[in-house]
Design a protein around this motif. Structure first.
Motif, PDB file in Angstrom:
ATOM      1  N   UNK A 129      -3.799  14.546-105.032  1.00 31.74           N
ATOM      2  CA  UNK A 129      -3.434  13.135-104.879  1.00 31.74           C
ATOM      3  C   UNK A 129      -1.922  12.958-104.915  1.00 31.74           C
ATOM      4  N   UNK A 130      -1.268  13.534-105.902  1.00 31.51           N
ATOM      5  CA  UNK A 130       0.176  13.339-106.034  1.00 31.51           C
ATOM      6  C   UNK A 130       0.927  13.942-104.847  1.00 31.51           C
ATOM      7  N   UNK A 131       0.484  15.086-104.381  1.00 31.51           N
ATOM      8  CA  UNK A 131       1.133  15.668-103.195  1.00 31.51           C
ATOM      9  C   UNK A 131       0.912  14.779-101.977  1.00 31.51           C
ATOM     10  N   UNK A 132      -0.300  14.266-101.832  1.00 33.92           N
ATOM     11  CA  UNK A 132      -0.621  13.364-100.706  1.00 33.92           C
ATOM     12  C   UNK A 132       0.264  12.116-100.725  1.00 33.92           C
ATOM     13  N   UNK A 133       0.604  11.645-101.929  1.00 34.97           N
ATOM     14  CA  UNK A 133       1.422  10.442-102.071  1.00 34.97           C
ATOM     15  C   UNK A 133       2.922  10.709-101.973  1.00 34.97           C
ATOM     16  N   UNK A 134       3.299  11.955-101.712  1.00 34.48           N
ATOM     17  CA  UNK A 134       4.706  12.268-101.511  1.00 34.48           C
ATOM     18  C   UNK A 134       5.471  12.661-102.757  1.00 34.48           C
ATOM     19  N   UNK A 135       4.776  12.999-103.816  1.00 30.88           N
ATOM     20  CA  UNK A 135       5.446  13.474-105.023  1.00 30.88           C
ATOM     21  C   UNK A 135       5.797  14.948-104.840  1.00 30.88           C
ATOM     22  N   UNK A 136       6.994  15.311-105.286  1.00 33.64           N
ATOM     23  CA  UNK A 136       7.468  16.688-105.206  1.00 33.64           C
ATOM     24  C   UNK A 136       7.382  17.332-106.581  1.00 33.64           C
ATOM     25  N   UNK A 137       6.968  18.584-106.601  1.00 31.85           N
ATOM     26  CA  UNK A 137       6.869  19.294-107.865  1.00 31.85           C
ATOM     27  C   UNK A 137       8.264  19.530-108.440  1.00 31.85           C
ATOM     28  N   UNK A 138       8.389  19.319-109.749  1.00 32.40           N
ATOM     29  CA  UNK A 138       9.638  19.556-110.474  1.00 32.40           C
ATOM     30  C   UNK A 138       9.322  20.389-111.712  1.00 32.40           C
ATOM     31  N   UNK A 139      10.362  20.903-112.332  1.00 32.45           N
ATOM     32  CA  UNK A 139      10.175  21.695-113.549  1.00 32.45           C
ATOM     33  C   UNK A 139       9.581  20.815-114.648  1.00 32.45           C
ATOM     34  N   UNK A 140       8.728  21.389-115.486  1.00 30.19           N
ATOM     35  CA  UNK A 140       8.202  20.617-116.616  1.00 30.19           C
ATOM     36  C   UNK A 140       9.356  20.061-117.463  1.00 30.19           C
ATOM     37  N   UNK A 141       9.151  18.872-117.990  1.00 30.34           N
ATOM     38  CA  UNK A 141      10.209  18.165-118.711  1.00 30.34           C
ATOM     39  C   UNK A 141       9.686  17.677-120.067  1.00 30.34           C
ATOM     40  N   UNK A 142      10.638  17.304-120.919  1.00 29.16           N
ATOM     41  CA  UNK A 142      10.272  16.737-122.212  1.00 29.16           C
ATOM     42  C   UNK A 142       9.346  17.664-122.986  1.00 29.16           C
ATOM     43  N   UNK A 143       8.326  17.077-123.640  1.00 31.88           N
ATOM     44  CA  UNK A 143       7.414  17.888-124.444  1.00 31.88           C
ATOM     45  C   UNK A 143       6.471  18.737-123.594  1.00 31.88           C
ATOM     46  N   UNK A 144       6.524  18.599-122.268  1.00 23.52           N
ATOM     47  CA  UNK A 144       5.727  19.452-121.368  1.00 23.52           C
ATOM     48  C   UNK A 144       6.456  20.752-121.032  1.00 23.52           C
ATOM     49  N   UNK A 145       7.724  20.835-121.393  1.00 24.20           N
ATOM     50  CA  UNK A 145       8.597  21.942-120.989  1.00 24.20           C
ATOM     51  C   UNK A 145       8.005  23.320-121.253  1.00 24.20           C
ATOM     52  N   UNK A 146       7.332  23.483-122.366  1.00 21.53           N
ATOM     53  CA  UNK A 146       6.810  24.804-122.719  1.00 21.53           C
ATOM     54  C   UNK A 146       5.332  24.980-122.406  1.00 21.53           C
ATOM     55  N   UNK A 147       4.731  24.017-121.765  1.00 22.55           N
ATOM     56  CA  UNK A 147       3.308  24.099-121.453  1.00 22.55           C
ATOM     57  C   UNK A 147       3.068  24.950-120.211  1.00 22.55           C
ATOM     58  N   UNK A 148       2.207  25.934-120.353  1.00 20.65           N
ATOM     59  CA  UNK A 148       1.860  26.790-119.211  1.00 20.65           C
ATOM     60  C   UNK A 148       0.866  26.102-118.285  1.00 20.65           C
ATOM     61  N   UNK A 149       0.234  25.035-118.735  1.00 21.20           N
ATOM     62  CA  UNK A 149      -0.779  24.324-117.960  1.00 21.20           C
ATOM     63  C   UNK A 149      -0.206  23.119-117.218  1.00 21.20           C
ATOM     64  N   UNK A 150       0.992  22.664-117.572  1.00 24.49           N
ATOM     65  CA  UNK A 150       1.557  21.447-116.993  1.00 24.49           C
ATOM     66  C   UNK A 150       2.135  21.662-115.607  1.00 24.49           C
TER      67      UNK A 150
END
Length: 169
Positions: A129-150
């Motif tokens: 969905x997010x790719x379809x809507x034109x969102x681009x993947x970026x590096x994990x940020x904030x408290x997601x930074x160390x998540x291997x699943x994010x």
């Protein structure tokens, strides 16, 4: 026809859907939903949207908050999409697309010019969905930074208000 309305964070239909969303995330990521799994709290400035069906039953929800709540120091015109969820019984009718389109419009009206969000590897429908809507993947940020699943995404909103999609089941 469906309707998307802004609602307060304590709206009973919203609370039910947000609780379902947290349980589904906990199940997908093999965490026991009965043992304290909770996503980080949202900002007091969060704007909640609730999708209602023909019978006014709550079908889905999404939130928009300042990105600085998750990523201190983020630009004042950066927002974050949180807790997109559609009740499983209502899926397959483009309700997520409707909610995201409305969320982008609400974010734009609130002064946000970029949006970021986080989802996970075990949510392939969200990734698509997010790719379809034109969102681009970026590096994990904030408290997601160390998540291997994010998996995190970003989108720059257009200078003019985003188009509103009027999907109905």
């Amino acid at each position: 026809m469906t309707t998307v309305l802004p609602v307060p964070g304590d709206d009973p239909g919203l609370v039910r859907l947000a609780t379902e969303q947290q349980r589904e995330v906990a199940r997908r990521y093999a965490q026991n939903p009965e043992h304290g799994f909770a996503q980080p709290p949202l900002s007091p400035e969060t704007i909640w949207l609730l999708l209602l069906g023909d019978d006014s039953a709550p079908l889905g929800c999404v939130a928009v908050q300042p990105l600085s709540h998750t990523l201190p120091g983020a630009a004042h015109d950066a927002g974050e999409i949180k807790r997109l969820y559609v009740n499983p019984a209502a899926r397959g009718h483009s309700h997520s697309l409707t909610l995201m389109t409305e969320a982008e419009l609400v974010a734009w009206r609130a002064g946000y010019r970029t949006l970021q969000l986080e989802t996970g590897l075990r949510q392939p429908e969200a990734l698509a969905l997010y790719r379809r809507l034109g969102y681009d993947e970026v590096a994990p940020y904030g408290h997601y930074r160390d998540s291997l699943e994010s998996v995190c995404f970003r989108k720059t909103l257009p200078p003019a208000a985003p188009a509103v999609s009027r999907h109905s089941p």
